[in-house]
Design a protein around this motif. Structure first.
Motif, PDB file in Angstrom:
ATOM      1  N   THR A 204       6.858   8.188   4.438  1.00 14.87           N
ATOM      2  CA  THR A 204       5.831   8.071   5.755  1.00 14.87           C
ATOM      3  C   THR A 204       4.542   8.810   5.765  1.00 14.87           C
ATOM      4  N   GLU A 215       0.510   8.118  11.321  1.00 21.46           N
ATOM      5  CA  GLU A 215       2.072   8.142  11.422  1.00 21.46           C
ATOM      6  C   GLU A 215       2.212   6.491  11.214  1.00 21.46           C
ATOM      7  N   ARG A 219       4.329   3.770   8.597  1.00 23.39           N
ATOM      8  CA  ARG A 219       5.412   3.691   9.115  1.00 23.39           C
ATOM      9  C   ARG A 219       5.118   1.842   9.543  1.00 23.39           C
TER      10      ARG A 219
END
Length: 239
Positions: A204, A215, A219
């Motif tokens: 990630t 983030e 993800r």
């Protein structure tokens, strides 16, 4: 030609059905052609200026500093369609003018582009057939709320598609898979990588750095490409 199926949400008679791989291929083609034309090479991350040009190249007006408070505090992008001219994309000034929200601004730009490119023909058909008798204020608009920019439920097909398109433009599948493969192969990671594992955290972070995304966006992209998983026993791309 894209497959058309009935729109169970009732906004259109029929709506486009895209396989994820179809969206990946088309988005990668679009972004590669744009980068090659503007810079003579394909490099990531895609610059924010490139994203605004992408919108404008598709005959859309772009307002980067719009007051969208009238739609609700959670609305960050609106794409409005018209019968006699190109669409207008409005991005909330709250995210476009805040350097701390640069990643959210980028994902919103690409999300709204998804509406322009992939959903504009639906409104064009309605205008052409005179089938826009609905006078509700949102009848000719795609209104994008904060929580649906990246990961809308599949039942909300239009927002889901635009969210997938956003990730596919910013993190093209070929480059994302290569990055993951380059990490996994020397470590002999041939099984599932669970989203809660240290390896998933590292991957990630790698996507965040390579593609200049948040983030959450990184993800979600890894999950949608099945490069990490929330379950045990899912088929691995590296098996």
């Amino acid at each position: 030609m894209v497959k058309m199926i009935p729109d169970k949400m009732g906004r259109f008679a029929k709506r486009p059905y895209y396989e994820a791989k179809e969206l990946d291929c088309e988005c990668e083609r679009l972004i590669r052609e744009l980068l090659q034309k503007r810079h003579g090479k394909v490099e990531y991350p895609v610059m924010t200026d490139d994203l605004t040009v992408l919108i404008e190249q598709h005959d859309a007006e772009l307002d980067n500093y719009a007051d969208l408070s009238g739609y609700g505090d959670d609305v960050e992008g609106v794409t409005e369609f018209f019968p006699n001219r190109g669409p207008k994309v409005s991005i909330s000034e709250r995210i476009s003018s805040d350097d701390r929200r640069e990643n959210r601004y980028r994902t919103t730009l690409t999300h709204e582009f998804g509406h322009v490119k992939f959903h504009g023909p639906l409104w064009a058909e309605k205008f052409a057939t005179g089938d826009l008798l609905d006078r509700r204020s949102h009848a000719n608009k795609a209104v994008s709320k904060r929580d649906n920019i990246l990961n809308a439920p599949q039942s909300d097909w239009m927002e889901w598609q635009a969210g997938y398109i956003s990730g596919a433009l910013l993190m093209p599948a070929t480059a994302a898979r290569r990055l993951v493969s380059d990490y996994c192969s020397p470590r002999e990671l041939h099984g599932d990588i669970h989203v809660g594992s240290d390896h998933a955290t590292i991957l990630t972070q790698m996507l965040m750095e390579r593609f200049a995304v948040s983030e959450e966006a990184a993800r979600i992209r890894l999950l949608k490409l099945n490069l990490i998983t929330t379950t045990i026993g899912q088929a691995s791309l590296f098996g």
